[in-house]
Enzyme design. Sequence first.
Site, PDB file in Angstrom:
ATOM      1  N   TYR A  84      11.542 -33.719 -20.458  1.00  0.00           N
ATOM      2  CA  TYR A  84      10.091 -33.608 -20.511  1.00  0.00           C
ATOM      3  C   TYR A  84       9.483 -33.881 -19.142  1.00  0.00           C
ATOM      4  CZ  TYR A  84       9.854 -38.717 -20.431  1.00  0.00           C
ATOM      5  OH  TYR A  84       9.956 -40.035 -20.059  1.00  0.00           O
ATOM      6  N   GLU A  95      13.170 -44.647  -9.179  1.00  0.00           N
ATOM      7  CA  GLU A  95      12.158 -44.470  -8.132  1.00  0.00           C
ATOM      8  C   GLU A  95      12.606 -45.043  -6.797  1.00  0.00           C
ATOM      9  OE1 GLU A  95       8.550 -46.478  -9.326  1.00  0.00           O
ATOM     10  OE2 GLU A  95       9.674 -47.915 -10.509  1.00  0.00           O
ATOM     11  N   MET A 102      -5.182  -6.310  10.006  1.00  0.00           N
ATOM     12  CA  MET A 102      -5.629  -5.242  10.868  1.00  0.00           C
ATOM     13  C   MET A 102      -6.557  -4.337  10.102  1.00  0.00           C
ATOM     14  SD  MET A 102      -3.967  -2.044  12.713  1.00  0.00           S
ATOM     15  CE  MET A 102      -4.814  -0.956  11.603  1.00  0.00           C
ATOM     16  N   LYS A 148       0.836  -1.198   0.000  1.00  0.00           N
ATOM     17  CA  LYS A 148       0.000   0.000   0.000  1.00  0.00           C
ATOM     18  C   LYS A 148       0.876   1.254   0.000  1.00  0.00           C
ATOM     19  CE  LYS A 148      -3.712  -0.598   2.485  1.00  0.00           C
ATOM     20  NZ  LYS A 148      -4.308  -0.813   3.812  1.00  0.00           N
ATOM     21  N   GLY A 190      -7.605  -9.382   6.839  1.00  0.00           N
ATOM     22  CA  GLY A 190      -7.818  -9.972   8.154  1.00  0.00           C
ATOM     23  C   GLY A 190      -6.693  -9.679   9.114  1.00  0.00           C
ATOM     24  N   ARG A 242       0.792 -47.352 -17.988  1.00  0.00           N
ATOM     25  CA  ARG A 242       0.876 -48.387 -16.939  1.00  0.00           C
ATOM     26  C   ARG A 242       0.146 -49.623 -17.446  1.00  0.00           C
ATOM     27  NH1 ARG A 242      -1.670 -44.025 -14.922  1.00  0.00           N
ATOM     28  NH2 ARG A 242      -0.615 -42.630 -13.485  1.00  0.00           N
ATOM     29  N   HIS A 256      -6.648 -43.318  -2.200  1.00  0.00           N
ATOM     30  CA  HIS A 256      -6.622 -43.982  -3.512  1.00  0.00           C
ATOM     31  C   HIS A 256      -7.582 -43.296  -4.482  1.00  0.00           C
ATOM     32  CE1 HIS A 256      -7.903 -46.992  -6.524  1.00  0.00           C
ATOM     33  NE2 HIS A 256      -6.606 -47.314  -6.517  1.00  0.00           N
ATOM     34  N   CYS A 287       7.587 -38.694 -14.321  1.00  0.00           N
ATOM     35  CA  CYS A 287       6.180 -39.075 -14.394  1.00  0.00           C
ATOM     36  C   CYS A 287       5.651 -39.092 -12.972  1.00  0.00           C
ATOM     37  CB  CYS A 287       6.007 -40.419 -15.093  1.00  0.00           C
ATOM     38  SG  CYS A 287       6.920 -41.753 -14.331  1.00  0.00           S
ATOM     39  N   ASN A 340       6.536 -40.441  -7.449  1.00  0.00           N
ATOM     40  CA  ASN A 340       5.598 -40.922  -6.427  1.00  0.00           C
ATOM     41  C   ASN A 340       6.294 -41.936  -5.525  1.00  0.00           C
ATOM     42  OD1 ASN A 340       3.651 -39.375  -7.586  1.00  0.00           O
ATOM     43  ND2 ASN A 340       2.495 -41.083  -8.474  1.00  0.00           N
ATOM     44  N   ASP A 341       6.846 -42.977  -6.164  1.00  0.00           N
ATOM     45  CA  ASP A 341       7.546 -43.987  -5.371  1.00  0.00           C
ATOM     46  C   ASP A 341       8.833 -43.436  -4.773  1.00  0.00           C
ATOM     47  OD1 ASP A 341       6.085 -46.289  -5.022  1.00  0.00           O
ATOM     48  OD2 ASP A 341       6.478 -47.007  -7.056  1.00  0.00           O
ATOM     49  N   ARG A 355      -3.136   3.071   8.552  1.00  0.00           N
ATOM     50  CA  ARG A 355      -3.439   1.915   7.708  1.00  0.00           C
ATOM     51  C   ARG A 355      -2.281   0.930   7.734  1.00  0.00           C
ATOM     52  NH1 ARG A 355      -4.596   4.666   1.940  1.00  0.00           N
ATOM     53  NH2 ARG A 355      -5.907   2.800   1.661  1.00  0.00           N
ATOM     54  N   ARG A 374      -3.607  -1.262  -6.659  1.00  0.00           N
ATOM     55  CA  ARG A 374      -2.815  -2.500  -6.629  1.00  0.00           C
ATOM     56  C   ARG A 374      -3.292  -3.376  -7.776  1.00  0.00           C
ATOM     57  NH1 ARG A 374      -5.796  -4.636  -1.190  1.00  0.00           N
ATOM     58  NH2 ARG A 374      -7.838  -4.021  -1.911  1.00  0.00           N
ATOM     59  N   SER A 427      13.140 -42.236 -16.318  1.00  0.00           N
ATOM     60  CA  SER A 427      11.942 -41.476 -15.989  1.00  0.00           C
ATOM     61  C   SER A 427      11.860 -41.466 -14.471  1.00  0.00           C
ATOM     62  CB  SER A 427      10.711 -42.149 -16.592  1.00  0.00           C
ATOM     63  OG  SER A 427       9.556 -41.454 -16.183  1.00  0.00           O
ATOM     64  N   ARG A 435       5.514 -48.958 -19.510  1.00  0.00           N
ATOM     65  CA  ARG A 435       6.144 -49.556 -18.333  1.00  0.00           C
ATOM     66  C   ARG A 435       5.712 -51.009 -18.205  1.00  0.00           C
ATOM     67  NH1 ARG A 435       4.651 -47.161 -12.573  1.00  0.00           N
ATOM     68  NH2 ARG A 435       2.723 -48.310 -12.961  1.00  0.00           N
TER      69      ARG A 435
HETATM   70  P1  ADP Z   1      -7.634  -2.258   3.494  1.00  0.00           P
HETATM   71  O1  ADP Z   1      -6.216  -2.669   3.449  1.00  0.00           O
HETATM   72  O2  ADP Z   1      -8.487  -3.145   4.320  1.00  0.00           O
HETATM   73  O3  ADP Z   1      -8.195  -1.986   2.144  1.00  0.00           O
HETATM   74  P2  ADP Z   1      -7.329   0.567   3.816  1.00  0.00           P
HETATM   75  O4  ADP Z   1      -6.146   1.037   4.566  1.00  0.00           O
HETATM   76  O5  ADP Z   1      -7.232   0.633   2.359  1.00  0.00           O
HETATM   77  O6  ADP Z   1      -7.681  -0.879   4.307  1.00  0.00           O
HETATM   78  O7  ADP Z   1      -8.543   1.435   4.332  1.00  0.00           O
HETATM   79  C1  ADP Z   1      -9.860   1.015   4.411  1.00  0.00           C
HETATM   80  C2  ADP Z   1     -10.780   2.077   3.816  1.00  0.00           C
HETATM   81  O8  ADP Z   1     -10.526   3.341   4.356  1.00  0.00           O
HETATM   82  C3  ADP Z   1     -10.601   2.217   2.332  1.00  0.00           C
HETATM   83  O9  ADP Z   1     -11.868   2.280   1.745  1.00  0.00           O
HETATM   84  C4  ADP Z   1      -9.870   3.491   2.145  1.00  0.00           C
HETATM   85  O10 ADP Z   1     -10.210   4.067   0.948  1.00  0.00           O
HETATM   86  C5  ADP Z   1     -10.333   4.301   3.354  1.00  0.00           C
HETATM   87  N1  ADP Z   1      -9.290   5.250   3.753  1.00  0.00           N
HETATM   88  C6  ADP Z   1      -8.057   4.944   4.173  1.00  0.00           C
HETATM   89  N2  ADP Z   1      -7.337   6.054   4.396  1.00  0.00           N
HETATM   90  C7  ADP Z   1      -8.146   7.098   4.112  1.00  0.00           C
HETATM   91  C8  ADP Z   1      -7.968   8.518   4.127  1.00  0.00           C
HETATM   92  N3  ADP Z   1      -6.815   9.047   4.466  1.00  0.00           N
HETATM   93  N4  ADP Z   1      -9.006   9.278   3.781  1.00  0.00           N
HETATM   94  C9  ADP Z   1     -10.190   8.722   3.433  1.00  0.00           C
HETATM   95  N5  ADP Z   1     -10.414   7.400   3.380  1.00  0.00           N
HETATM   96  C10 ADP Z   1      -9.405   6.589   3.722  1.00  0.00           C
HETATM   97 MG    MG Z   2      -7.807  -0.696   0.891  1.00  0.00          MG
END
Ligand code: ADP
Ligand code: MG
Length: 887
Positions: A864, A758, A107, A26, A105, A574, A468, A844, A781-782, A96, A352, A777, A630
């Site tokens: 191959y 093998e 933060m 990011k 998941g 085989r 199997h 193989c 697996n074996d 962020r 991204r 070859s 084989r």
């Molecule tokens: P994630 O990695 O879960 O996408 P982000 O860091 O991108 O988390 O942020 C989550 C949301 O908050 C996104 O929709 C992003 O556009 C918004 N956001 C983050 N920073 C700002 C900011 N400085 N101003 C306005 N919105 C923001």
């Molecule tokens: Mg984001």
Amino acid sequence: MAKWVYKFGDGQAEGRAGDKELLGGKGANLAEMCSLGLPVPPGFTITTEVCTWYYAHDKSYPQELEEQVDAALDEVGRIAGRRFGDPENLLLVSVRSGARASMPGMMDTVLNLGLNDETVEALASDSGDARFAYDSYRRFIQMYSNVVLGLDHEMFEEILEDEKSRLDYEVDTDFTAPDWQRVIGIYKARIEEELGEPFPQEPRKQLWGAIGAVFSSWMNPRAITYRRLHGIPESWGTAVNVQAMVFGNMGETSATGVAFTRNPSTGENALYGEFLVNAQGEDVVAGIRTPQNITEAARIEAGSDKPSLEKLMPEAFASFVAISEKLEKHYRDMQDLEFTIERGKLWMLQTRSGKRTAKAALKIAVDMAREGLITPEEAVTRIDPASLDQLLHPTIDPKAERDIIGIGLPASPGAATGEIVFTSEEAEDLKSQGRKVILVRVETSPEDIHGMHAAEGILTTRGGMTSHAAVVARGMGKPCVSGAGSLRVDYRSGMLMAMGTVLKKGDIITIDGGTGHVLKGAVPMLQPELSGDFAAIMEWADKVRRMRVRANAETPADARMARSFGAEGIGLCRTEHMFFDEERIVAMREMILSDSESDRRAALAKLLPMQRSDFVELFEIMAGLPVTIRLLDPPLHEFLPKTEEEIAEVAAAMSVPADKLRERTEALHEFNPMLGHRGCRLAVSYPEIAEMQARAIIEAAVEAGKATGKPVVPEIMVPLVGIVAELNFVKERIDQVAREVMKEKGVEIEYLVGTMIELPRAAIRAHVIAESAEFFSFGTNDLTQTTFGISRDDAATFLEIYRKKGLIEEDPFVSLDIEGVGELVRMGAEKGRATRPDIKLGICGEHGGDPASIAFCEKVGLDYVSCSPFRVPIARLAAAQAAVGRG
Ligand code: ADP
Ligand code: MG
Ligand code: MG
């Protein structure tokens, strides 16, 4: 002095897109967007090195950090014309997280940081919008309390819902300024109640709290699990981005949204995305209101009556379109974008490379190559070979209704529908009547091969991903769901018990080997599409790849399929699979029960014409392409009946005494058949078996060569060689037979004799074995079984435990253990070549279709890889990527 902080803003940045290691994905991309002159709120990135330092020093920070953060914060304020913590001229920020690879998941982001009871009033008067100010503050309290103070998100949701229903409101935007003020009061009281202290008011304390929370989140259980699943090293660490806030919740001229520069599910070259007016952060993805389409075209297609961004805010839309085009050109890939519009002005918050379906990946890569944005070679590297699996099998129409009656493991991809049968015999019977069946077993064994062949798909109630059923089904390219433990098979009554339903033999079910679902009835399917973009990528892949790709196939159907998928020969036929056929197994059993060599030869003579015609057909289908056959490999008891019932039945059919059959079965019993009387050991004990097979092969080669006009050069492969003397013994017999046949037919043909590598001993003695072997070859697996001393059939129970406990990352039967088994392969290849520079080298076994293993094969210079027919396109692509060094 060490540099811990990198600034960006006002058209400049200290970092760039290439600094992902240091700045996280990011941060690096925010820097890059800034340098491109795009409208990005100013900010700074605290590097991943601080994260590393933090964990190495008992969760503390390097001394210079605070000073650098202060300086950067001042600079952000200067660019924004504001000051952090100054109610007169308020600067708010977001904090962020940002690892090198995106880690959902880990933060959640904290927005609107810097607000407190005092500054919120400043924000209200400053913006002239009290509702907006209190909405921002309550959001901040919610996020901060959850992310930094560790309070339950639900707690706030409940308070909000209570208020909403009390006030009879429908959506959050109905709340007025006084409503929010009251909610904030309730929030703060609850927080103090929970934590015994008030919500932090000091902006700097808030900031360092959030920074600490990001670094701590690197080690939270969700993040650790995610890293383990995706092979992300712990040492990478996360960066922290602090960025000036812009507000999409400043009323009707403000909005926030997400978009892809192309459609991520179809790949269509059209901007695709959604937004919400008067909203902030993740409101769009959180689904609190129904989002609106960005383009007018998408709105019309979706049949939505809510205005598109294009109509609603034409100016912001126009700049967004221009920016998305610029970013896609710049990154030369489809981008996933986040943006916010504050009172009509567009701000970019993230870019991204976008995730996409396999189908979209193909279309986007091919389109971009045709548009001249990337080269065809690059297009080849843009596709994850494993993802092709989704495209090579029929799949359940996503629009179809599903009546799921059980779930097992997604053991072999593809979906299939058919009548339930419980035995392989029934499967064959019905198949021969042109009916489609699903073979349902508790588990399968080698005797079920013919039934599995006849079935459209296989369902087992026991066994794992390497059972199997799973291994064989993957090899055959048949859909398979294994280990569906909630289902129960009752062979006696011919019933399949599921939760709430009982199905019987003949009832229709559908299995989805891609998800593990078992469904009642027939379900509409989508057929694989192998032309168009798929064909274009394959063509480009074939141009750059060095290794050849062959298939493991023994039936004409598999061989044809393999060719249609682009196989350049057969790497493993085989022969034992050819003996399980009803008519043949009788002759095979006669042979096994014979008391003398002459009886054995008589029984083998019956098998000869059948073997020969099998080979003729294979050679004709392969029309001059190499075919490796084989010699008989499994222990003989696999061909004999096991239960008393079966013994009696077979004895009667063969008119031999049941006692004799039982005796023989017992005599052939082995404690450890995997390491027992099998492979070339059989040929040493009973050379006549190898002789019959050699004769069938050479005769077939002569015949097929004549028929097709393309000379066949069969490759005869001796299995399980450990000492060169074994190979020499068998090879002598083969050569003898070959000479006889050629003399009889009055023709000369070329053929090769080689061996599987093998056993570890074979790899160690490869230089000696290569004196006799014209090809190797690697039977990985074996070789994996024998190197690890782990039986593949029994590994499922404990390898999964190893994986869960982090002792191994990958199942070595799925992806080659490069350090161990791979070392033997490398050694075998080098030693083999040292003796015989032109020795043909191949692999193989399942690894031949695994992209990571294929990359390794390229490194050691194999000629191959050979894999199951359905994996041939995957192998072609993986071999191409390996050749250009991107595998
Ligand atoms: P994630 O990695 O879960 O996408 P982000 O860091 O991108 O988390 O942020 C989550 C949301 O908050 C996104 O929709 C992003 O556009 C918004 N956001 C983050 N920073 C700002 C900011 N400085 N101003 C306005 N919105 C923001
Ligand atoms: Mg984001
Ligand atoms: Mg998020």
